[in-house]
Design an enzyme around this catalytic site. Sequence first.
Site, PDB file in Angstrom:
ATOM      1  N   LYS A  22       0.834  -1.216   0.000  1.00  0.00           N
ATOM      2  CA  LYS A  22       0.000   0.000   0.000  1.00  0.00           C
ATOM      3  C   LYS A  22       0.861   1.255   0.000  1.00  0.00           C
ATOM      4  CE  LYS A  22      -2.928   0.612   3.578  1.00  0.00           C
ATOM      5  NZ  LYS A  22      -2.664   1.892   4.283  1.00  0.00           N
ATOM      6  N   SER A  23       1.885   1.282   0.831  1.00  0.00           N
ATOM      7  CA  SER A  23       2.727   2.483   0.913  1.00  0.00           C
ATOM      8  C   SER A  23       3.393   2.774  -0.426  1.00  0.00           C
ATOM      9  CB  SER A  23       3.821   2.285   1.968  1.00  0.00           C
ATOM     10  OG  SER A  23       3.255   2.169   3.237  1.00  0.00           O
ATOM     11  N   ARG A  27       2.704   5.967  -3.265  1.00  0.00           N
ATOM     12  CA  ARG A  27       3.838   6.816  -3.645  1.00  0.00           C
ATOM     13  C   ARG A  27       4.142   6.719  -5.142  1.00  0.00           C
ATOM     14  NH1 ARG A  27       4.069   5.621   1.605  1.00  0.00           N
ATOM     15  NH2 ARG A  27       5.403   6.780   3.055  1.00  0.00           N
ATOM     16  N   ARG A 123      -9.012  11.991  12.559  1.00  0.00           N
ATOM     17  CA  ARG A 123      -7.567  11.787  12.772  1.00  0.00           C
ATOM     18  C   ARG A 123      -6.792  13.108  12.767  1.00  0.00           C
ATOM     19  NH1 ARG A 123      -5.549   6.788   9.265  1.00  0.00           N
ATOM     20  NH2 ARG A 123      -3.770   7.038  10.656  1.00  0.00           N
ATOM     21  N   SER A 168       7.394   9.196  11.823  1.00  0.00           N
ATOM     22  CA  SER A 168       6.218   8.987  10.976  1.00  0.00           C
ATOM     23  C   SER A 168       6.604   9.152   9.515  1.00  0.00           C
ATOM     24  CB  SER A 168       5.124   9.997  11.329  1.00  0.00           C
ATOM     25  OG  SER A 168       4.180  10.078  10.274  1.00  0.00           O
ATOM     26  N   GLN A 170       4.585   9.129   7.090  1.00  0.00           N
ATOM     27  CA  GLN A 170       3.619  10.009   6.427  1.00  0.00           C
ATOM     28  C   GLN A 170       4.056  11.459   6.552  1.00  0.00           C
ATOM     29  OE1 GLN A 170      -0.258   9.197   8.020  1.00  0.00           O
ATOM     30  NE2 GLN A 170      -0.349   7.158   7.125  1.00  0.00           N
ATOM     31  N   ASP A 321       1.949  -1.029  11.807  1.00  0.00           N
ATOM     32  CA  ASP A 321       0.623  -1.521  11.414  1.00  0.00           C
ATOM     33  C   ASP A 321       0.362  -2.963  11.837  1.00  0.00           C
ATOM     34  OD1 ASP A 321      -0.005   0.894  10.227  1.00  0.00           O
ATOM     35  OD2 ASP A 321       0.860   0.315   8.302  1.00  0.00           O
ATOM     36  N   LYS A 348      -4.581   5.776  14.806  1.00  0.00           N
ATOM     37  CA  LYS A 348      -4.642   5.097  13.499  1.00  0.00           C
ATOM     38  C   LYS A 348      -6.091   5.109  13.023  1.00  0.00           C
ATOM     39  CE  LYS A 348      -0.317   4.303  13.016  1.00  0.00           C
ATOM     40  NZ  LYS A 348       0.401   5.007  11.938  1.00  0.00           N
ATOM     41  N   ARG A 396      -7.597  -3.326   9.762  1.00  0.00           N
ATOM     42  CA  ARG A 396      -6.679  -4.245  10.444  1.00  0.00           C
ATOM     43  C   ARG A 396      -7.304  -4.860  11.699  1.00  0.00           C
ATOM     44  NH1 ARG A 396      -2.361  -3.203   7.077  1.00  0.00           N
ATOM     45  NH2 ARG A 396      -1.885  -1.006   6.755  1.00  0.00           N
TER      46      ARG A 396
HETATM   47  C1  S3P Z   1       2.452   4.763   6.248  1.00  0.00           C
HETATM   48  C2  S3P Z   1       3.008   5.161   7.444  1.00  0.00           C
HETATM   49  C3  S3P Z   1       2.488   4.734   8.745  1.00  0.00           C
HETATM   50  C4  S3P Z   1       1.528   3.561   8.623  1.00  0.00           C
HETATM   51  C5  S3P Z   1       0.562   3.720   7.481  1.00  0.00           C
HETATM   52  C6  S3P Z   1       1.325   3.831   6.176  1.00  0.00           C
HETATM   53  C7  S3P Z   1       3.035   5.270   4.994  1.00  0.00           C
HETATM   54  O1  S3P Z   1       1.820   5.819   9.348  1.00  0.00           O
HETATM   55  O2  S3P Z   1       0.806   3.393   9.826  1.00  0.00           O
HETATM   56  O3  S3P Z   1      -0.320   2.623   7.408  1.00  0.00           O
HETATM   57  O4  S3P Z   1       2.742   4.715   3.919  1.00  0.00           O
HETATM   58  O5  S3P Z   1       3.795   6.249   5.067  1.00  0.00           O
HETATM   59  P1  S3P Z   1       2.601   6.926  10.245  1.00  0.00           P
HETATM   60  O6  S3P Z   1       3.501   7.688   9.349  1.00  0.00           O
HETATM   61  O7  S3P Z   1       1.506   7.809  10.814  1.00  0.00           O
HETATM   62  O8  S3P Z   1       3.324   6.140  11.290  1.00  0.00           O
END
Ligand code: S3P
Length: 441
Positions: A22-23, A27, A123, A168, A170, A321, A348, A396
């Site tokens: 997913k990440s 991107r 969030r 983080s 993100q 996660d 989360k 999850r």
């Molecule tokens: C992610 C970063 C994580 C993770 C999320 C995906 C990402 O979050 O929990 O499912 O793709 O950068 P955080 O950056 O808030 O830890």
Amino acid sequence: MTALVSGKIDALTGETRVPGDKSISHRALMIGANAVGETRVHGLLEGDDVMATAESLRALGAEITKLADGTWQVFGCGVGGLREPASVLDLRNSGTGARLLMGIVAAHGFTSVFTGDHSLVGRPMERIMAPLRRMGASFVGRSGGRLPLAVTGTDAPLPIVETLKVASAQLKSAILFCGLNSPGVTTVIEPSASRDHTETLLRHFGAKVEVAKEGALGRRIELTGRPELTGQTVTVPADISSAAFPMVAAIIVPGSRVVFREVGLNPLRTGLLTCLEEMGAKVVATNKHYQGGEDYADLEVSSSALKGITVPAERAPAMIDEYPILAAAAACAEGVTRFEGVAELRVKESDRLAAIAQGLAACGVKVQEGEDWLEIHGLGKAPKGGATISTQLDHRIAMSFLVLGMASDKAIAVDDGSPIATSFPGFVPMMNKLGAKIADA
Ligand code: S3P
């Protein structure tokens, strides 16, 4: 709402490939949209989170087309070349989509409005807004820095040096994405290394990204702004964060043996494997290889007797996660498992510490909970089960309790299985093909 129920089974057997990471999928589309020319993505996760990102990027001017299952084409607009969206960007359940896109639009001199589902609008976004404001963007949002919110970006973001308080990916990625259109070097210092897919992919598309160690665990990342990003081919590995669910299922259901193909094993994502090994799980990696900046392996997982462990706070970024599914394993292990330094789990898709604690207690497992820790008193055998879990729009939590139901004395139900499609479309048929009994409740 789609209620699902998962009953006790004999064994899970076979081999499978879980959907794309997913990440990396988010991107690949986002950087493709900031590049000039054609990007091809192979193995893209077609989950709802990534689809929400694709729709938003289209609204911002990128051309994104599905060519075949998992194969997608992006024609980007170049760094700083996106256009004002005509309507609200709805990122639905996706925190990654919302936060990373905010970084991108903060580097464009127009206004965009972000919203999401009931989970996403609760969030915290202030952690993203503060550095992006320092780079020149402005925001109007709801109280507590929550969505819906409007962001007005700038065509010349200031190159800042930002020291993050939380590890983080993100947050790091949002700042780097804004820095793409900055006429200088943007620096992010993270207290502890978080997943580095942004850095790897930005380099792959032609950006200059320098990474150095900072302190014992941290990193200093420097991005030179205004690079010439050109379209590339990206291959997405299978998502370790999705494989985690059937892997733990195979460990806790006696007599199981399952092989997972082409799993992405980026060292900043493998904290779960370290924990499972410490607990005594049988996980064997074969066919290890390195491709497109990422590590891969096939994982052969067999049922195992587990013992409780303490998961140190330093491991959290590498498995952020995976705590809900590790909690399901811990419930079946002999002795206490303690999670330390996990306050981030409260923000989360749901408050995951509370959701794990309540769900396990309803299944007959003793759990103690603090602001940033959790202790699970493992039974050394399958729990009683027989509960219906409230998933609170959290994929999850839904998958973790369906996995626990496969080993429990009585079936476990979840009140809503629909969020699973955000990250793991096809979870139910894939599990059932391996031997699970998940059905509509
Ligand atoms: C992610 C970063 C994580 C993770 C999320 C995906 C990402 O979050 O929990 O499912 O793709 O950068 P955080 O950056 O808030 O830890």
